[in-house]
Design a protein around this motif. Structure first.
Motif, short mmCIF file in Angstrom:
data_model
loop_
_atom_site.label_atom_id
_atom_site.label_comp_id
_atom_site.label_asym_id
_atom_site.label_seq_id
_atom_site.Cartn_x
_atom_site.Cartn_y
_atom_site.Cartn_z
N GLY A 83 4.28 7.52 1.77
CA GLY A 83 4.64 6.62 2.85
C GLY A 83 4.05 5.24 2.66
O GLY A 83 3.19 5.02 1.83
N ARG A 84 4.59 4.31 3.45
CA ARG A 84 4.13 2.93 3.43
C ARG A 84 3.97 2.44 4.87
O ARG A 84 4.73 2.85 5.76
CB ARG A 84 5.13 2.04 2.70
CG ARG A 84 5.26 2.38 1.23
CD ARG A 84 6.03 1.28 0.49
NE ARG A 84 6.21 1.59 -0.90
CZ ARG A 84 5.29 1.39 -1.85
NH1 ARG A 84 4.13 0.90 -1.55
NH2 ARG A 84 5.56 1.68 -3.10
N PRO A 85 2.99 1.55 5.10
CA PRO A 85 2.83 1.00 6.45
C PRO A 85 4.13 0.35 6.93
O PRO A 85 4.80 -0.34 6.17
CB PRO A 85 1.73 -0.06 6.27
CG PRO A 85 0.98 0.37 5.05
CD PRO A 85 2.01 1.01 4.16
N GLY A 86 4.46 0.61 8.14
CA GLY A 86 5.67 0.03 8.71
C GLY A 86 6.94 0.80 8.39
O GLY A 86 7.97 0.59 9.00
N GLU A 87 6.87 1.69 7.39
CA GLU A 87 8.04 2.48 6.99
C GLU A 87 7.87 3.95 7.32
O GLU A 87 8.85 4.67 7.43
CB GLU A 87 8.29 2.35 5.48
CG GLU A 87 8.65 0.96 5.02
CD GLU A 87 8.88 0.91 3.53
OE1 GLU A 87 9.60 1.78 3.00
OE2 GLU A 87 8.31 0.01 2.89
N GLY A 88 6.65 4.41 7.41
CA GLY A 88 6.38 5.83 7.61
C GLY A 88 6.61 6.59 6.32
O GLY A 88 6.56 6.03 5.22
N VAL A 89 6.87 7.88 6.45
CA VAL A 89 7.11 8.72 5.28
C VAL A 89 8.45 8.34 4.66
O VAL A 89 9.47 8.31 5.33
CB VAL A 89 7.10 10.22 5.65
CG1 VAL A 89 7.48 11.08 4.47
CG2 VAL A 89 5.72 10.62 6.17
N MET A 125 0.84 -1.18 0.00
CA MET A 125 0.00 0.00 0.00
C MET A 125 0.88 1.24 0.00
O MET A 125 1.93 1.27 0.64
CB MET A 125 -0.91 0.02 1.22
CG MET A 125 -1.87 1.19 1.15
SD MET A 125 -2.99 1.33 2.55
CE MET A 125 -1.88 2.00 3.75
N LEU A 126 0.43 2.26 -0.71
CA LEU A 126 1.13 3.54 -0.78
C LEU A 126 0.21 4.62 -0.25
O LEU A 126 -0.92 4.77 -0.72
CB LEU A 126 1.53 3.86 -2.22
CG LEU A 126 2.23 5.19 -2.45
CD1 LEU A 126 3.60 5.20 -1.76
CD2 LEU A 126 2.38 5.47 -3.93
N GLY A 127 0.66 5.34 0.76
CA GLY A 127 -0.07 6.48 1.30
C GLY A 127 0.47 7.76 0.70
O GLY A 127 1.68 7.93 0.57
N VAL A 128 -0.44 8.65 0.31
CA VAL A 128 -0.07 9.92 -0.31
C VAL A 128 -0.79 11.03 0.44
O VAL A 128 -2.02 11.12 0.40
CB VAL A 128 -0.48 9.94 -1.81
CG1 VAL A 128 -0.03 11.23 -2.46
CG2 VAL A 128 0.06 8.72 -2.54
N GLY A 129 -0.03 11.86 1.11
CA GLY A 129 -0.59 13.01 1.82
C GLY A 129 -0.23 14.28 1.06
O GLY A 129 0.94 14.50 0.75
N ILE A 130 -1.24 15.10 0.76
CA ILE A 130 -1.00 16.29 -0.05
C ILE A 130 -1.39 17.53 0.73
O ILE A 130 -2.56 17.70 1.11
CB ILE A 130 -1.78 16.22 -1.38
CG1 ILE A 130 -1.38 14.96 -2.14
CG2 ILE A 130 -1.54 17.48 -2.20
CD1 ILE A 130 -2.21 14.68 -3.38
N ASP A 131 -0.41 18.40 0.97
CA ASP A 131 -0.63 19.70 1.60
C ASP A 131 -0.93 20.68 0.48
O ASP A 131 -0.05 21.01 -0.32
CB ASP A 131 0.60 20.11 2.40
CG ASP A 131 0.41 21.42 3.13
OD1 ASP A 131 -0.75 21.86 3.31
OD2 ASP A 131 1.42 22.01 3.54
N TRP A 132 -2.15 21.12 0.39
CA TRP A 132 -2.65 21.94 -0.71
C TRP A 132 -2.17 23.38 -0.62
O TRP A 132 -2.13 23.97 0.45
CB TRP A 132 -4.17 21.93 -0.66
CG TRP A 132 -4.80 22.64 -1.79
CD1 TRP A 132 -5.22 23.95 -1.79
CD2 TRP A 132 -5.05 22.13 -3.09
NE1 TRP A 132 -5.73 24.25 -3.02
CE2 TRP A 132 -5.65 23.16 -3.83
CE3 TRP A 132 -4.85 20.90 -3.68
CZ2 TRP A 132 -6.03 22.98 -5.15
CZ3 TRP A 132 -5.24 20.73 -4.98
CH2 TRP A 132 -5.82 21.75 -5.70
#
Length: 82
Positions: free
Chosen positions: A18-24, A1-8
């Protein structure tokens, strides 16, 4: 899984990957224009080819990036904003 956080922002966005278990694992600055946003989406596809495994969180529900992410063939996106 790939997490994508976007500060607009109006002229550019800060994107944290980021990825689970790895963080950003990576932070990017992406200009708010079509070529830069398309390049970001290509990079995300290279990191996680399965759209069902990409989770995107962003702090707005309108604009060029949102419209592109909601286009058919992109990832499943839902707004959590009311």
């Amino acid at each position: 899984m790939l997490g994508v956080g976007i500060d607009w922002a109006e002229t550019f966005h800060v994107v944290a990957l980021g990825r689970p278990g790895e963080g950003v694992v990576q932070v990017l600055r992406v200009q708010h224009d079509k070529p830069a946003l398309e390049a970001l989406l290509e990079q995300l596809r290279a990191l996680e080819p399965d759209p069902g495994e990409v989770r995107v969180v962003l702090e707005t529900r309108h604009g060029l990036l949102v419209e592109r992410c909601l286009r058919p063939g992109s990832w499943s996106c839902r707004s959590t904003l009311t």
